[in-house]
Design a protein around this motif. Structure first.
Motif, PDB file in Angstrom:
ATOM      1  N   UNK A   1     -13.418  32.889  26.551  1.00  0.00           N
ATOM      2  CA  UNK A   1     -14.114  33.643  25.780  1.00  0.00           C
ATOM      3  C   UNK A   1     -15.474  33.566  26.165  1.00  0.00           C
ATOM      4  N   UNK A   2     -16.053  32.978  27.234  1.00  0.00           N
ATOM      5  CA  UNK A   2     -17.378  32.695  27.488  1.00  0.00           C
ATOM      6  C   UNK A   2     -17.982  33.424  28.432  1.00  0.00           C
ATOM      7  N   UNK A   3     -18.921  33.550  29.145  1.00  0.00           N
ATOM      8  CA  UNK A   3     -19.505  34.031  30.030  1.00  0.00           C
ATOM      9  C   UNK A   3     -18.995  34.377  31.286  1.00  0.00           C
ATOM     10  N   UNK A   4     -19.344  35.728  31.872  1.00  0.00           N
ATOM     11  CA  UNK A   4     -18.683  35.624  33.475  1.00  0.00           C
ATOM     12  C   UNK A   4     -19.411  34.523  34.202  1.00  0.00           C
ATOM     13  N   UNK A   5     -18.702  33.853  35.050  1.00  0.00           N
ATOM     14  CA  UNK A   5     -19.124  32.556  35.552  1.00  0.00           C
ATOM     15  C   UNK A   5     -18.968  32.535  37.181  1.00  0.00           C
ATOM     16  N   UNK A   6     -18.734  33.740  37.949  1.00  0.00           N
ATOM     17  CA  UNK A   6     -18.818  33.880  39.138  1.00  0.00           C
ATOM     18  C   UNK A   6     -20.061  33.848  39.771  1.00  0.00           C
ATOM     19  N   UNK A   7     -20.565  33.294  41.085  1.00  0.00           N
ATOM     20  CA  UNK A   7     -19.493  32.520  41.969  1.00  0.00           C
ATOM     21  C   UNK A   7     -19.135  31.093  41.242  1.00  0.00           C
ATOM     22  N   UNK A   8     -18.107  30.837  41.862  1.00  0.00           N
ATOM     23  CA  UNK A   8     -17.475  29.520  41.204  1.00  0.00           C
ATOM     24  C   UNK A   8     -17.813  28.369  42.160  1.00  0.00           C
ATOM     25  N   UNK A   9     -17.542  27.201  41.752  1.00  0.00           N
ATOM     26  CA  UNK A   9     -17.579  25.796  42.709  1.00  0.00           C
ATOM     27  C   UNK A   9     -16.290  24.981  42.768  1.00  0.00           C
ATOM     28  N   UNK A  10     -16.561  24.216  43.664  1.00  0.00           N
ATOM     29  CA  UNK A  10     -15.313  23.283  43.834  1.00  0.00           C
ATOM     30  C   UNK A  10     -15.076  22.353  42.344  1.00  0.00           C
ATOM     31  N   UNK A  11     -13.925  22.179  42.118  1.00  0.00           N
ATOM     32  CA  UNK A  11     -13.350  21.215  40.970  1.00  0.00           C
ATOM     33  C   UNK A  11     -13.467  21.981  39.579  1.00  0.00           C
ATOM     34  N   UNK A  12     -14.012  23.386  39.527  1.00  0.00           N
ATOM     35  CA  UNK A  12     -13.814  23.939  38.483  1.00  0.00           C
ATOM     36  C   UNK A  12     -12.592  24.725  37.992  1.00  0.00           C
ATOM     37  N   UNK A  13     -12.266  24.758  36.805  1.00  0.00           N
ATOM     38  CA  UNK A  13     -11.180  25.408  36.407  1.00  0.00           C
ATOM     39  C   UNK A  13     -11.412  27.093  35.970  1.00  0.00           C
ATOM     40  N   UNK A  14     -10.851  28.097  36.641  1.00  0.00           N
ATOM     41  CA  UNK A  14     -11.295  29.410  36.446  1.00  0.00           C
ATOM     42  C   UNK A  14     -10.145  29.893  35.331  1.00  0.00           C
ATOM     43  N   UNK A  15     -10.748  30.563  34.305  1.00  0.00           N
ATOM     44  CA  UNK A  15      -9.984  31.233  33.355  1.00  0.00           C
ATOM     45  C   UNK A  15     -10.014  32.820  33.458  1.00  0.00           C
ATOM     46  N   UNK A  16      -9.113  33.491  33.915  1.00  0.00           N
ATOM     47  CA  UNK A  16      -9.372  35.072  33.986  1.00  0.00           C
ATOM     48  C   UNK A  16      -8.894  35.602  32.696  1.00  0.00           C
ATOM     49  N   UNK A  17      -9.842  36.348  32.237  1.00  0.00           N
ATOM     50  CA  UNK A  17      -9.531  37.123  30.881  1.00  0.00           C
ATOM     51  C   UNK A  17      -9.260  38.600  31.349  1.00  0.00           C
ATOM     52  N   UNK A  18      -7.879  39.146  30.626  1.00  0.00           N
ATOM     53  CA  UNK A  18      -7.578  40.293  31.628  1.00  0.00           C
ATOM     54  C   UNK A  18      -7.176  41.493  30.345  1.00  0.00           C
ATOM     55  N   UNK A  19      -7.184  42.417  30.380  1.00  0.00           N
ATOM     56  CA  UNK A  19      -6.672  43.501  29.211  1.00  0.00           C
ATOM     57  C   UNK A  19      -5.392  44.157  29.961  1.00  0.00           C
ATOM     58  N   UNK A  20      -4.473  43.915  28.822  1.00  0.00           N
ATOM     59  CA  UNK A  20      -2.932  44.119  29.417  1.00  0.00           C
ATOM     60  C   UNK A  20      -2.754  45.614  28.288  1.00  0.00           C
ATOM     61  N   UNK A  21      -2.042  46.818  28.825  1.00  0.00           N
ATOM     62  CA  UNK A  21      -1.462  47.910  28.158  1.00  0.00           C
ATOM     63  C   UNK A  21      -0.204  48.231  28.726  1.00  0.00           C
ATOM     64  N   UNK A  22       0.592  48.447  27.621  1.00  0.00           N
ATOM     65  CA  UNK A  22       1.944  49.081  27.950  1.00  0.00           C
ATOM     66  C   UNK A  22       2.248  50.488  27.170  1.00  0.00           C
TER      67      UNK A  22
END
Length: 627
Positions: free
Chosen positions: A423-444
């Protein structure tokens, strides 16, 4: 001899330590005060400040409310009074409840004076005396009840609540009530305390001992057995109802025990007794509908469920109503009920509704199995096909055929952002040792199918890490924003991040740089602040390319600025050991090195409590002294 005995009984009753609780109603405090004066009881306004909550969640509301027969009985047990009187103003008069050692009794009286006459007949009020008139107006009594401008007696009540002693209340109020506020918990409260501390075995032992006590203790014991999933709860429910039939919760618990054992008739009888005590409680009507269904009385099941949704629209009652109408073959009525249930369902009730439909063989129950499954995001095609094959000429067949045509739509998946914190800010580019949380939009289409959201980290086509989680969402969900499970990035390099849901996939390339102290501190939720409490860098700076450099420069400056304040002996004495032995804290603050600051922040990454809520100067000084 009879006359002497009567006098002794009258004297004994006058010495009984009873309580009049504030009455409910526009003139409730004045009426309660009048009764208290006539009964020589403490002012009811004291009880507004000192009546304790019951030890379980929602207190009196959980058992049906304070202004009920059960509420009076429980209040007497909680306070330790010889008797408790409470009342409630109603359109047709004043309803009184009197709880004492004999049980609880009461009535509805057209006037307060008739209620006073009834108390004389109960041997509680002095015979041939009028109901007194209180001196204070309602507004002043309500102010005292809220602790406003207290007199010495009410000041003692406020002091007692704050743990400063009983004062003028000693001897005026029951000892159990005073001791409770002084921290001496009665057995029922002590048992719940043990449960809250995770001491399950001790709590269970106390619960079983409570089953031999008064109404408060036995109710608490039963609720603890339920919470601890002890099989004895079914027997304790039935014993509780037999001992205290005025307690609607006891009959509700008997109905749960009966449902668990498949005893529909017992559940029905228990719920009817509960409704006699609490006639407008929607949950009892909901469950009564199901009890009637289990006993084969479908007409009454329908009526009870309709009463439940009229009192409080709820998914369970509407699901039941849909089932009952489907059994009757009422397509439109069942559809209307199921549609309302689906809108009210937060994602917890539809599995039971589907299970109930599975147990039936009527044509519409098969159709609505498919109907609910489709709208809950479950596989529905085979159910619709089975319905059409079994009942090709049924009036609902065209609806099933249309449903089959619209099913099978693709799930669409779109990346919103990649973050270090959900739920936080866009964090790219990433660094070693960091956990990446993808936030996605799903539609069916027409509804989002239920499945597992997966995150994969790949390098040169090979899967390095894979995480997944099931998604839960309410029925009728067509689109959803969701955080996919995180993957942790290894050493610097180029990677591919893939997110999948069902057949949908998306991929994004990641260029991973060397470790960043500023970003890792940010990901832990740690804010680096100076002595004044001001953050040394903003979130945008912490996540940026220059985050580490800014963090070091501003930390060094904050340490130098604080150095003159480190004048105490323990700061000017050389450190006896550790990597900085021979130098004082003051010297290290005057000439701080980037290496020392980096070492401190790496220590914080391993032990975040080193920084926690402290500023960076004091945290670093404490760290130096602990070396």
């Amino acid at each position: 001899m009879r006359r002497t005995l009567a006098l002794l009984l009258l004297l004994g009753s006058s010495l009984a330590q009873g309580l009049v609780l504030p009455f409910a109603g526009p003139e409730g405090f004045r009426l309660a005060q009048a009764f208290a004066q006539g009964l020589k009881a403490p002012p009811p306004t004291l009880l507004s400040l000192l009546l304790p909550d019951l030890p379980w969640r929602d207190s009196y509301d959980f058992t049906g409310g304070l202004y009920t027969a059960a509420g009076a009985r429980l209040a007497q047990a909680a306070t330790g009074a010889d008797w408790v009187l409470l009342g409630q103003q109603e359109p047709r008069g004043l309803r009184l409840f009197l709880a004492d050692g004999k049980g609880v009794r009461g009535g509805l009286f057209p006037t307060p004076e008739l209620g006073w006459l009834w108390l004389q007949g109960q041997g509680l009020a002095p015979r041939f005396t009028p109901l007194p008139s209180p001196i204070l107006p309602e507004a002043r009594l309500r102010a005292l009840a809220e602790g406003q401008d207290p007199d010495p007696l009410h000041r003692s009540a406020l002091d007692l609540r704050e743990g400063r002693g009983a004062g003028l209340l000693e001897g005026l109020l029951p000892k159990r009530l005073l001791r409770l506020w002084q921290g001496q918990l009665p057995p029922a409260y002590e048992a719940f305390r043990l449960l809250s501390e995770g001491k399950r075995e001790e709590a269970l032992g106390r619960a079983k001992a409570l089953l031999q006590g008064d109404v408060l203790e036995r109710t608490a014991g039963h609720l603890l057995l339920r919470a601890l999933e002890d099989e004895g709860w079914k027997a304790s429910a039935r014993k509780l109802a037999q001992a205290f039939p005025e307690l609607p919760l006891a009959w509700e618990e008997v109905s749960f025990a009966a449902f668990a054992e498949g005893q529909g008739q017992e559940a029905r009888e228990a719920l009817l007794k509960a409704l006699a005590l609490r006639p407008d409680y929607w949950l009892y009507w909901t469950n009564l509908g199901w009890a009637y269904y289990l006993t084969g009385d479908l007409p009454r099941a329908l009526l009870a469920s309709e009463r439940a949704v009229a009192l409080n629209p709820n998914a369970t009652a509407y699901y039941n109503l849909g089932l009952f109408r489907a059994i009757y073959g009422d397509y439109l009525g069942a559809k209307a009920a199921y549609d309302r249930a689906l809108r009210l369902d937060e994602g917890e009730d539809f599995p039971e509704a589907l299970k109930d439909l599975e147990e039936r063989k009527e044509p519409l129950t098969l159709f609505f199995r498919a109907y609910l499954a489709e709208r809950a995001g479950l596989a529905a095609q085979e159910l619709y096909r089975a319905f059409l094959e079994s009942h090709p000429t049924h009036p609902a067949a065209p609806a099933a055929a249309r449903a089959l045509k619209r099913l099978g739509g693709e799930v669409r998946l779109r990346l919103e952002r990649l973050t270090l914190i959900p739920g936080d800010l866009e964090a790219r580019p990433f660094r070693a040792g960091e956990a990446v949380f993808p936030e996605v939009f799903l539609e069916g289409s027409p509804y989002l199918e239920r499945g597992r959201l997966r995150t994969l980290l790949l390098r040169e086509g090979q899967v390095l890490k894979e995480e997944e989680k099931p998604l839960g969402f309410p029925p009728l969900t067509a689109a959803l924003r969701e955080t996919a499970p995180a993957v942790t990035l290894p050493e610097p390099g180029r990677y591919t991040l893939e997110v999948g849901y069902g057949k949908a996939r998306l991929q994004v390339s990641l260029e991973v740089g060397p470790e960043s102290l500023a970003r890792r501190l940010y990901a832990l939720g740690l804010e680096v602040r100076d002595l004044s409490g001001q953050p040394l860098l903003s979130p945008k700076e912490a996540l940026g390319d220059e985050g580490d450099q800014i963090l070091l420069e501003r930390t060094l400056a904050a340490l130098r600025e604080a150095a003159p304040l480190a004048s105490a002996t323990r700061f000017t004495t050389p450190l006896p050991r550790g990597p900085y032995a021979g130098k004082s804290v003051q010297e290290l603050l005057q000439n701080p090195s980037p290496e020392m600051v980096r070492a401190f922040f790496r220590a914080v990454l391993d032990s975040p409590e080193l920084l926690a809520e402290s500023d960076v100067v004091n945290a670093l000084v404490d760290w130096l002294l602990s070396q």
